[in-house]
Design a protein around this motif. Structure first.
Motif, mmCIF file in Angstrom:
data_model
loop_
_atom_site.group_PDB
_atom_site.id
_atom_site.type_symbol
_atom_site.label_atom_id
_atom_site.label_comp_id
_atom_site.label_asym_id
_atom_site.label_seq_id
_atom_site.Cartn_x
_atom_site.Cartn_y
_atom_site.Cartn_z
ATOM 1 N N GLU A 83 -5.089 10.354 14.276
ATOM 2 C CA GLU A 83 -5.364 10.070 12.859
ATOM 3 C C GLU A 83 -6.288 8.863 12.774
ATOM 4 O OE1 GLU A 83 -2.257 9.046 10.026
ATOM 5 O OE2 GLU A 83 -3.724 9.169 8.397
ATOM 6 N N ALA A 142 -13.441 3.032 13.104
ATOM 7 C CA ALA A 142 -13.643 4.480 13.279
ATOM 8 C C ALA A 142 -15.069 4.833 13.695
ATOM 9 C CB ALA A 142 -13.310 5.191 11.971
ATOM 10 N N TYR A 162 0.797 -1.232 0.000
ATOM 11 C CA TYR A 162 0.000 0.000 0.000
ATOM 12 C C TYR A 162 0.837 1.294 0.000
ATOM 13 C CZ TYR A 162 -3.930 3.026 0.540
ATOM 14 O OH TYR A 162 -4.858 4.011 0.314
HETATM 15 C C1 LIG Z 1 -7.871 4.254 1.124
HETATM 16 S S1 LIG Z 1 -7.031 3.730 2.580
HETATM 17 C C2 LIG Z 1 -6.334 5.283 3.134
HETATM 18 C C3 LIG Z 1 -5.142 5.110 4.021
HETATM 19 C C4 LIG Z 1 -4.467 6.401 4.486
HETATM 20 N N1 LIG Z 1 -5.381 7.203 5.278
HETATM 21 C C5 LIG Z 1 -3.919 7.214 3.340
HETATM 22 O O1 LIG Z 1 -4.163 8.420 3.293
HETATM 23 O O2 LIG Z 1 -3.214 6.660 2.498
HETATM 24 C C6 LIG Z 1 -8.380 3.480 3.678
HETATM 25 C C7 LIG Z 1 -7.980 2.949 5.045
HETATM 26 O O3 LIG Z 1 -9.155 3.013 5.864
HETATM 27 C C8 LIG Z 1 -9.184 1.870 6.675
HETATM 28 N N2 LIG Z 1 -10.584 1.673 7.089
HETATM 29 C C9 LIG Z 1 -11.621 1.249 6.334
HETATM 30 N N3 LIG Z 1 -12.752 1.201 7.056
HETATM 31 C C10 LIG Z 1 -12.418 1.625 8.310
HETATM 32 C C11 LIG Z 1 -13.141 1.787 9.516
HETATM 33 N N4 LIG Z 1 -14.440 1.503 9.601
HETATM 34 N N5 LIG Z 1 -12.460 2.203 10.618
HETATM 35 C C12 LIG Z 1 -11.138 2.473 10.562
HETATM 36 N N6 LIG Z 1 -10.396 2.343 9.435
HETATM 37 C C13 LIG Z 1 -11.028 1.928 8.319
HETATM 38 C C14 LIG Z 1 -8.646 0.758 5.793
HETATM 39 O O4 LIG Z 1 -8.190 -0.338 6.553
HETATM 40 C C15 LIG Z 1 -7.525 1.508 5.052
HETATM 41 O O5 LIG Z 1 -6.301 1.389 5.729
#
Ligand SMILES: C[S@@+](CC[C@H](N)C(=O)[O-])C[C@H]1O[C@@H](n2cnc3c(N)ncnc32)[C@H](O)[C@@H]1O
Length: 235
Positions: free
Chosen positions: A70, A124, A41
């Motif tokens: 964050e 979250a 990633y």
């Molecule tokens: C598109 S990635 C973005 C990662 C990082 N914030 C960035 O800017 O590169 C989305 C992230 O959100 C996390 N995620 C998805 N649903 C979530 C939830 N309900 N609670 C916390 N994290 C979540 C995923 O595991 C993933 O790591």
């Protein structure tokens, strides 16, 4: 408590259409997908998100010594920026994916051994923190992965853990360019647990509905990928 809240927010000022409503949050699948992708990633962040991260940090007003959270750290690229900017404060990161959270923690610890910073695997929608404990919250590219009621739940949780006057900096996928928009829609159709669906165009409304006051907005483009950054304050 939550049910009446959702009812209230499903008032007519929020327009749900077939296109903009993720029917349900597919958190189980999303968690598995991001767990598997946690090692590769960082490449995607480097190519598409790093410019937006840099500007989001500038807009956030975060200063050294604050209490910063964050939400959805992914593999930790933004989290390390936050820790670097807040070496004498306390920085906490959460992500649904345990692999993402542990990768973020290990790498941060290797780079910044003595700082007050931690990461946890947390959903979250249900933040395990007391009311009003954070000066600033940052959340990048998460809302696309949540259904509309869950976006509201999450924004309400973020608002709850912010102190009065605390800031939320949000980064979302922007759907400005027609080619990018088409590609994003196609990708989201094939892999919704990874891409979610666009929330651009409704984010201001949702943030406002959660009583967070927007004070800044920027569009950023990197390698053809569009992002929109919003800075908001809890009144
Ligand atoms: C598109 S990635 C973005 C990662 C990082 N914030 C960035 O800017 O590169 C989305 C992230 O959100 C996390 N995620 C998805 N649903 C979530 C939830 N309900 N609670 C916390 N994290 C979540 C995923 O595991 C993933 O790591």
């Amino acid at each position: 408590m939550i049910k009446p809240l959702l009812k209230e927010f499903e008032a007519p000022f929020l327009t749900f259409t077939r296109d903009n409503r993720l029917p349900r949050t597919i958190a189980g699948k999303t968690r598995r997908v991001y767990d598997v992708l946690s090692t590769v990633y960082p490449l995607s962040t480097y190519c598409f998100h790093s410019r937006a991260h840099k500007i989001a940090l500038e807009m956030s007003g975060i200063r050294n010594g604050m209490r910063v959270l964050e939400v959805a750290t992914g593999s930790g690229e933004m989290f390390r920026r936050l820790v670097r900017a807040n070496r004498h404060g306390a920085t906490v990161g959460v992500d649904l994916s345990p692999n993402m959270a542990s990768k973020t923690y290990r790498q941060m610890r290797a780079e910044y051994p003595g700082v007050d910073a931690h990461c946890q695997a947390v959903d979250a929608r249900y933040l395990p923190f007391a009311d009003g404990v954070y000066d600033a919250v940052v959340c990048c590219y998460l809302l696309e992965l949540l259904s509309t009621p869950d976006i509201i739940l999450t924004l309400e949780e973020i608002r709850r853990v912010l102190r009065p006057g605390g800031t939320l900096t949000l980064v979302n996928i922007g759907v400005n360019g027609p080619i990018f928009t088409k590609l994003y829609r196609a990708a989201a159709h094939v892999a919704p647990a990874f891409w979610g669906r666009s929330v651009d165009g409704r984010v201001n409304e949702l943030v406002g509905a959660c009583r967070l006051h927007i004070y800044g907005e920027r569009h950023v483009r990197q390698s053809g990928y569009h992002s929109r950054i919003l800075a908001a304050r809890k009144g």
